[in-house]
Design an enzyme around this catalytic site. Structure first.
Site, PDB file in Angstrom:
ATOM      1  NE  ARG A 202      -5.279   6.349   8.679  1.00 23.38           N
ATOM      2  CZ  ARG A 202      -6.585   6.360   9.002  1.00 23.38           C
ATOM      3  NH1 ARG A 202      -6.998   7.951   8.912  1.00 23.38           N
ATOM      4  NH2 ARG A 202      -7.298   5.519   8.355  1.00 23.38           N
TER       5      ARG A 202
ATOM      6  CD  GLU B 220     -14.389  -4.592  -0.968  1.00 27.76           C
ATOM      7  OE1 GLU B 220     -13.500  -5.756  -1.305  1.00 27.76           O
ATOM      8  OE2 GLU B 220     -14.430  -4.420  -1.525  1.00 27.76           O
TER       9      GLU B 220
ATOM     10  CB  CYS C 294      -1.162   0.280   1.604  1.00 29.35           C
ATOM     11  SG  CYS C 294      -2.025   1.366   1.543  1.00 29.35           S
TER      12      CYS C 294
ATOM     13  CE  LYS D  61      -5.902  -3.058   9.447  1.00 25.77           C
ATOM     14  NZ  LYS D  61      -5.456  -2.077   8.416  1.00 25.77           N
TER      15      LYS D  61
ATOM     16  NE  ARG E  23      -5.592   5.821   5.078  1.00 27.89           N
ATOM     17  CZ  ARG E  23      -4.790   6.713   4.333  1.00 27.89           C
ATOM     18  NH1 ARG E  23      -4.586   7.694   3.759  1.00 27.89           N
ATOM     19  NH2 ARG E  23      -3.576   6.932   5.464  1.00 27.89           N
TER      20      ARG E  23
ATOM     21  CE  LYS F 172      -6.865  -0.396   5.772  1.00 22.60           C
ATOM     22  NZ  LYS F 172      -5.771  -0.288   5.722  1.00 22.60           N
TER      23      LYS F 172
HETATM   24  C1  PBG Z   1      -2.345   0.855   5.403  1.00 20.98           C
HETATM   25  C2  PBG Z   1      -3.003   0.238   6.759  1.00 20.98           C
HETATM   26  C3  PBG Z   1      -3.002   1.115   7.780  1.00 20.98           C
HETATM   27  C4  PBG Z   1      -2.844  -0.023   8.993  1.00 20.98           C
HETATM   28  C5  PBG Z   1      -2.375  -1.194   8.338  1.00 20.98           C
HETATM   29  N1  PBG Z   1      -1.934  -1.023   6.686  1.00 20.98           N
HETATM   30  C6  PBG Z   1      -3.914   2.286   8.073  1.00 20.98           C
HETATM   31  C7  PBG Z   1      -5.144   3.025   7.398  1.00 20.98           C
HETATM   32  O1  PBG Z   1      -5.909   2.639   6.600  1.00 20.98           O
HETATM   33  O2  PBG Z   1      -4.881   4.193   7.482  1.00 20.98           O
HETATM   34  C8  PBG Z   1      -3.784   0.338  10.596  1.00 20.98           C
HETATM   35  C9  PBG Z   1      -2.814  -0.830  10.983  1.00 20.98           C
HETATM   36  C10 PBG Z   1      -3.164  -0.875  12.301  1.00 20.98           C
HETATM   37  O3  PBG Z   1      -4.093   0.804  12.675  1.00 20.98           O
HETATM   38  O4  PBG Z   1      -3.471  -1.065  13.289  1.00 20.98           O
HETATM   39  N2  PBG Z   1      -1.004   0.476   4.682  1.00 20.98           N
END
Ligand code: PBG
Length: 327
Positions: A205, A233, A120, A248, A217, A195
């Protein structure tokens, strides 16, 4: 047959009896440990909103991963924090980027540890979004090109599993195609299939320096109100070639985990995210809750709901607790 013939308490009388009829077991082998690796520093940096978690420089990352592996945790999930960020997140697919280097070092020094990489671009883009931005909008298909390159360079570095977390449509199929073309047909994809656009990612973040510079998002991550959509999904990702699918966050979405489990045959992962971790830590620091018990109860509940694998920042603590309890 009812009371007094039926007495539910008969099988609860002693710990050995309870253990004998226990339906769910948690083991260190169920756990994956997420780790942050930071480029351009040689010091470990504590993450204030995630007590006990750090941003690691490469050499200390290897020590931390070895520690986890020694406790019986089979896998780590890597998040990279690059020095350089730009509009297209180019350092995400630099063959010599921080995650690519970390993968090489980990596979060199701890060959048996499963190294999973987050695919990502949000930690690598100047705007902090998981997709490319055009005229203030997140554009889907162009982003797939970046994700292909990112997954490819991770596989070239030796990643055992790639894990797309961006929520762009079609990314599993695109990554599968890219990996197959490059001779990585045996590298599995674990997709963050369902997600949600959750407020529980806030500590992450802060840790990953990846808050979006504008907007939110919600045009790519799922609406927390939707569960049927999660089934779609998950099914779509399996059709596109996902080998493992993920839900998640975990604890507020146990119903989604249970539904996903019922709908598809592939292994199911759940991510106990940063905010879940921070809530437990904060309550434990005030001595309002017993941290060890909350760790084991929440992880057990996630497993009971149907997850085969759990990503958790408590992985090391949980493994130690499980070893101490003789499991
Ligand atoms: C995006 C990503 C996020 C998390 C994992 N991969 C953050 C987001 O979507 O803003 C969050 C994981 C967590 O809160 O422990 N690369």
């Amino acid at each position: 047959m009812a009371f007094p013939l039926q007495r539910m308490r008969r099988l609860r009388q002693s710990e050995p009896l309870r253990r004998m009829v226990r339906e769910t077991a948690l083991a260190p082998s169920d756990l994956m440990y997420p780790l942050f690796v930071r480029e351009g520093t040689d010091r470990q940096e504590a993450i204030p909103s995630m007590p006990g978690q750090c941003r690691w420089p490469l050499d200390l990352l290897i020590k931390e991963a070895a520690d986890a592996h020694g406790l019986g945790i089979p896998a780590v999930m890597l998040f990279g924090l690059p020095v350089h960020k730009d509009e297209r997140g180019t350092s995400a697919y630099d063959p010599n980027g921080i995650v690519q280097r970390a993968v090489r070092a980990l596979k060199d020094q701890i060959p048996d540890l499963i190294v999973v990489t987050d695919v990502c671009i949000d930690e690598y883009t100047s705007h902090g979004h998981c997709g490319l931005v055009k005229d203030g909008r997140i554009i889907n298909d162009e982003t797939l090109k970046c994700l292909r390159l990112m997954a490819k360079t991770h596989a070239e570095a030796g990643a055992d599993v790639v894990a797309p977390s961006d929520m762009m449509d079609g990314r599993v199929a695109a990554i599968r195609d890219e990996l197959d073309q490059r001779g990585f047909e045996d590298v599995p994809i674990m997709s963050y299939a369902a997600k949600y656009a959750s407020c529980l990612y806030a500590p992450f973040r802060e840790a990953a320096l990846s808050s979006p510079a504008f907007g939110d998002r919600c045009t790519y991550q799922m609406d927390p109100a939707n569960a049927r959509e999660a089934v779609r999904e998950v099914q779509l990702d399996v059709e596109e070639g996902a080998d493992i699918v993920m839900v998640k966050p975990a604890l507020p979405y146990l119903d989604v985990i249970a539904r996903a489990r019922a709908e598809v045959g592939v292994p199911l992962a759940a991510y106990q995210v940063s905010g879940e971790y921070s809530m437990i830590k904060a309550a434990a620091q005030r001595e309002w809750l017993d941290e060890s018990k909350v760790i084991l109860e929440t992880l057990l509940s996630i497993k009971r709901a149907g997850a085969d694998l759990i990503l958790t920042y408590f992985a090391k603590d949980a493994a130690k607790l499980l070893h101490a309890s003789g499991i």
